[in-house]
Write an enzyme that holds these catalytic residues in place. Sequence first.
Site, PDB file in Angstrom:
ATOM      1  N   GLY A 161       0.825  -1.210   0.000  1.00 41.60           N
ATOM      2  CA  GLY A 161       0.000   0.000   0.000  1.00 41.60           C
ATOM      3  C   GLY A 161       0.856   1.256   0.000  1.00 41.60           C
ATOM      4  O   GLY A 161       1.944   1.258   0.565  1.00 41.60           O
TER       5      GLY A 161
ATOM      6  N   ARG B 276       1.165  -5.567  -5.117  1.00 47.58           N
ATOM      7  CA  ARG B 276       1.335  -6.531  -4.027  1.00 47.58           C
ATOM      8  C   ARG B 276       1.830  -7.902  -4.495  1.00 47.58           C
ATOM      9  O   ARG B 276       1.710  -8.877  -3.765  1.00 47.58           O
ATOM     10  CB  ARG B 276       0.006  -6.723  -3.287  1.00 47.58           C
ATOM     11  CG  ARG B 276      -0.418  -5.534  -2.455  1.00 47.58           C
ATOM     12  CD  ARG B 276      -1.459  -5.900  -1.420  1.00 47.58           C
ATOM     13  NE  ARG B 276      -1.928  -4.733  -0.706  1.00 47.58           N
ATOM     14  CZ  ARG B 276      -1.293  -4.196   0.340  1.00 47.58           C
ATOM     15  NH1 ARG B 276      -0.194  -4.732   0.783  1.00 47.58           N
ATOM     16  NH2 ARG B 276      -1.790  -3.116   0.934  1.00 47.58           N
TER      17      ARG B 276
ATOM     18  N   ASP C 117       6.113  -7.938   4.789  1.00 48.97           N
ATOM     19  CA  ASP C 117       6.132  -8.980   3.755  1.00 48.97           C
ATOM     20  C   ASP C 117       7.134  -8.650   2.647  1.00 48.97           C
ATOM     21  O   ASP C 117       7.895  -9.517   2.211  1.00 48.97           O
ATOM     22  CB  ASP C 117       4.734  -9.139   3.129  1.00 48.97           C
ATOM     23  CG  ASP C 117       3.746  -9.800   4.097  1.00 48.97           C
ATOM     24  OD1 ASP C 117       4.199 -10.620   4.926  1.00 48.97           O
ATOM     25  OD2 ASP C 117       2.538  -9.496   4.030  1.00 48.97           O
TER      26      ASP C 117
ATOM     27  N   LYS D  82       8.569   0.695   5.020  1.00 51.51           N
ATOM     28  CA  LYS D  82       7.378   1.489   4.708  1.00 51.51           C
ATOM     29  C   LYS D  82       6.129   0.809   5.246  1.00 51.51           C
ATOM     30  O   LYS D  82       6.050  -0.416   5.236  1.00 51.51           O
ATOM     31  CB  LYS D  82       7.268   1.595   3.183  1.00 51.51           C
ATOM     32  CG  LYS D  82       5.967   2.162   2.693  1.00 51.51           C
ATOM     33  CD  LYS D  82       5.242   1.266   1.690  1.00 51.51           C
ATOM     34  CE  LYS D  82       4.674   0.018   2.292  1.00 51.51           C
ATOM     35  NZ  LYS D  82       3.701  -0.694   1.451  1.00 51.51           N
ATOM     36  N   THR D  83       5.207   1.482   5.742  1.00 53.87           N
ATOM     37  CA  THR D  83       3.800   1.115   5.933  1.00 53.87           C
ATOM     38  C   THR D  83       3.151   2.090   6.895  1.00 53.87           C
ATOM     39  O   THR D  83       3.699   2.377   7.971  1.00 53.87           O
ATOM     40  CB  THR D  83       3.549  -0.330   6.412  1.00 53.87           C
ATOM     41  OG1 THR D  83       2.148  -0.460   6.660  1.00 53.87           O
ATOM     42  CG2 THR D  83       4.276  -0.744   7.687  1.00 53.87           C
TER      43      THR D  83
ATOM     44  N   ASP E  94       0.801   1.415   8.595  1.00 59.27           N
ATOM     45  CA  ASP E  94       0.323   0.630   9.738  1.00 59.27           C
ATOM     46  C   ASP E  94       1.228   0.748  10.970  1.00 59.27           C
ATOM     47  O   ASP E  94       0.803   0.457  12.081  1.00 59.27           O
ATOM     48  CB  ASP E  94       0.193  -0.854   9.363  1.00 59.27           C
ATOM     49  CG  ASP E  94      -0.923  -1.102   8.366  1.00 59.27           C
ATOM     50  OD1 ASP E  94      -1.556  -0.116   7.938  1.00 59.27           O
ATOM     51  OD2 ASP E  94      -1.154  -2.261   8.001  1.00 59.27           O
TER      52      ASP E  94
HETATM   53  P1  FBP Z   1       1.048  -2.085   3.585  1.00 63.13           P
HETATM   54  O1  FBP Z   1       1.277  -2.928   4.794  1.00 63.13           O
HETATM   55  O2  FBP Z   1       1.337  -2.769   2.315  1.00 63.13           O
HETATM   56  O3  FBP Z   1       1.758  -0.775   3.707  1.00 63.13           O
HETATM   57  O4  FBP Z   1      -0.499  -1.705   3.482  1.00 63.13           O
HETATM   58  C1  FBP Z   1      -1.192  -1.211   4.540  1.00 63.13           C
HETATM   59  C2  FBP Z   1      -2.648  -1.016   4.245  1.00 63.13           C
HETATM   60  O5  FBP Z   1      -2.925   0.353   4.048  1.00 63.13           O
HETATM   61  C3  FBP Z   1      -3.503  -1.603   5.363  1.00 63.13           C
HETATM   62  O6  FBP Z   1      -3.679  -0.677   6.395  1.00 63.13           O
HETATM   63  C4  FBP Z   1      -4.743  -2.006   4.627  1.00 63.13           C
HETATM   64  O7  FBP Z   1      -5.396  -3.084   5.248  1.00 63.13           O
HETATM   65  C5  FBP Z   1      -4.241  -2.443   3.299  1.00 63.13           C
HETATM   66  O8  FBP Z   1      -3.071  -1.709   3.064  1.00 63.13           O
HETATM   67  C6  FBP Z   1      -5.233  -2.209   2.187  1.00 63.13           C
HETATM   68  O9  FBP Z   1      -4.650  -2.581   0.988  1.00 63.13           O
HETATM   69  P2  FBP Z   1      -5.235  -2.444  -0.453  1.00 63.13           P
HETATM   70  O10 FBP Z   1      -4.602  -1.213  -1.039  1.00 63.13           O
HETATM   71  O11 FBP Z   1      -4.729  -3.662  -1.142  1.00 63.13           O
HETATM   72  O12 FBP Z   1      -6.710  -2.327  -0.355  1.00 63.13           O
END
Ligand code: FBP
Length: 548
Positions: free
Chosen positions: A80, A144, A175, A201-202, A204
Amino acid sequence: MKKILSALQLARRAYMPKLPKGLHGAIEVIEEGATEPAANKDELKSLFPNTYGLPILKFVEGNEKKNIPAVNVGILLSGGPAPGGHNVISGLYDGLKAFNKDCRLYGFILGPSGLIDHQYMELTGDIIDEYRNTGGFDMIGTGRTKLETAEQFERGLDIMKELGIKALVIVGGDDSNTNAATLAEYYMAKNAGIQVIGCPKTIDGDLKNEMIEISFGFDTACKIYSEIIGNIQRDCNSTRKYWHFIKLMGRSASHIALECALQTQPTIAIISEEVEAKNMTLDDLVTYIARIVAERSAAGMDYGTVLVPEGLIEFIPAMKKLIAELNELLAGSQEFAMIKRSAQRSWVISKLSSENAAIYASLPERFASQLTLDRDPHGNVQVSRIETEILLSSMVGIKLGKWKEEGKYVGKFAVQHHFLGYEGRCGFPSNFDADYCYSLGYTASRLVASGKSGYMATVRNLIAPAEEWIACGVPLSMMLNIEHRKGKDCPVIRKALVDLDGKPFKTLASQREEWAKGNAFVYPGPVQYFGPSEICDQPSKTLVLERS
Ligand code: FBP
């Protein structure tokens, strides 16, 4: 078509991110002692024989400028988006050019799939300048796709050889950095001449440990969500007629919900890790919320805010067991994919153990089917598509209805729902994230120049002024452990959950009863970019509490 830029965009483009002292001047690296992971040492040593036990590296200000040959470097963004990604790229670009102006940088398009499918673009100075200090990952896009097979690694190698690339920087969460560790090991084992470097990065905030103080993007995303929560709270306090259930992103850990709670002081903040630790059932949680609603109602307040972490459902122990069984059942199940939607619920019930089948059968139809939606390529449930906030509010409504019949509650329970996630992932990076990301990219360039592979670029001492931050290289192998995923044991980087003994959670726990009773709402306002440092440069509350 000519792009029109706002005045703020133009001003941000001119912003020069701050760099730590250790990244000024010539490259000087100090090697600290050998490292090892916290668990599964023997298994990891045999799986990562070439990258196991590397030392931690620290970059310090150097005097003697050495001649470093020009290199071509590739970068990909994974998972993300998170505010600051473009500054990682610009920091990497500027860092490479600072040691040799003939270095070239290539971006792989739409994440790991760009590497496998040979989709790339050269990132020249003009392109970089257009994206400095902007949010989003749209300069090269993200995806992803999981990098896991030798065939994918070989496809990557082919294109990197063709482009003369000697180092690949992978920007991602736990991941993606696990993939970076595997790829680094693979290329080192076959002497392929490709360095692999990760970058944390994230939004979260769950890619952190003693070596990573925070992943980038968390700071900005939480500030944006907190502004919106503050606005909702002010509306709530103005009209005094709604309960607002606000789901906040954070696929697994509740760091975002916790940080936003500390910034905004909502009526109720649920923290998934606490729900799990207390072994709460869904009904316990519903009763907890309903009790506060009823008590406030008795005091004349039929309104309030509830923060719900996105990953909550997987932390309710009985639901966690159910989801684990569903994961195993649905992993690659051709049969499930062939069944008509209307028959899927009964098929699932017929295949589950009796305990899980009973729980599944008790869930509202819409919610139950959300639990069977496709997993992401890493095997994770896509919690952003599960409407936990609606499940909770409707169950609270049912409970209050019963209490009304029993004469225990006479109030009104009118609800609004919100999901804050995508609104914050591509925001203009805060000054903190702009500086942090630029420094991370610059650190990655130093790792490239030092010939290192199997490392993550990190920057520490983040609550000090940026000048005093410490740029490091941390071996990816020391962050790994073995976990059971998609039906098998695999090496993965450990996710950091909210520490219930840590200061951020304890601060929340010591204040939340007061917040539940009265109106303690805080309205933090929007992120500020220009002005006094105490308004513009403050890191997140979580980071300050954890590190001070
Ligand atoms: P990352 O761990 O890849 O940074 O993504 C975090 C996130 O924003 C989560 O908070 C959320 O559940 C998910 O991505 C949503 O992903 P998508 O863009 O595939 O809907």
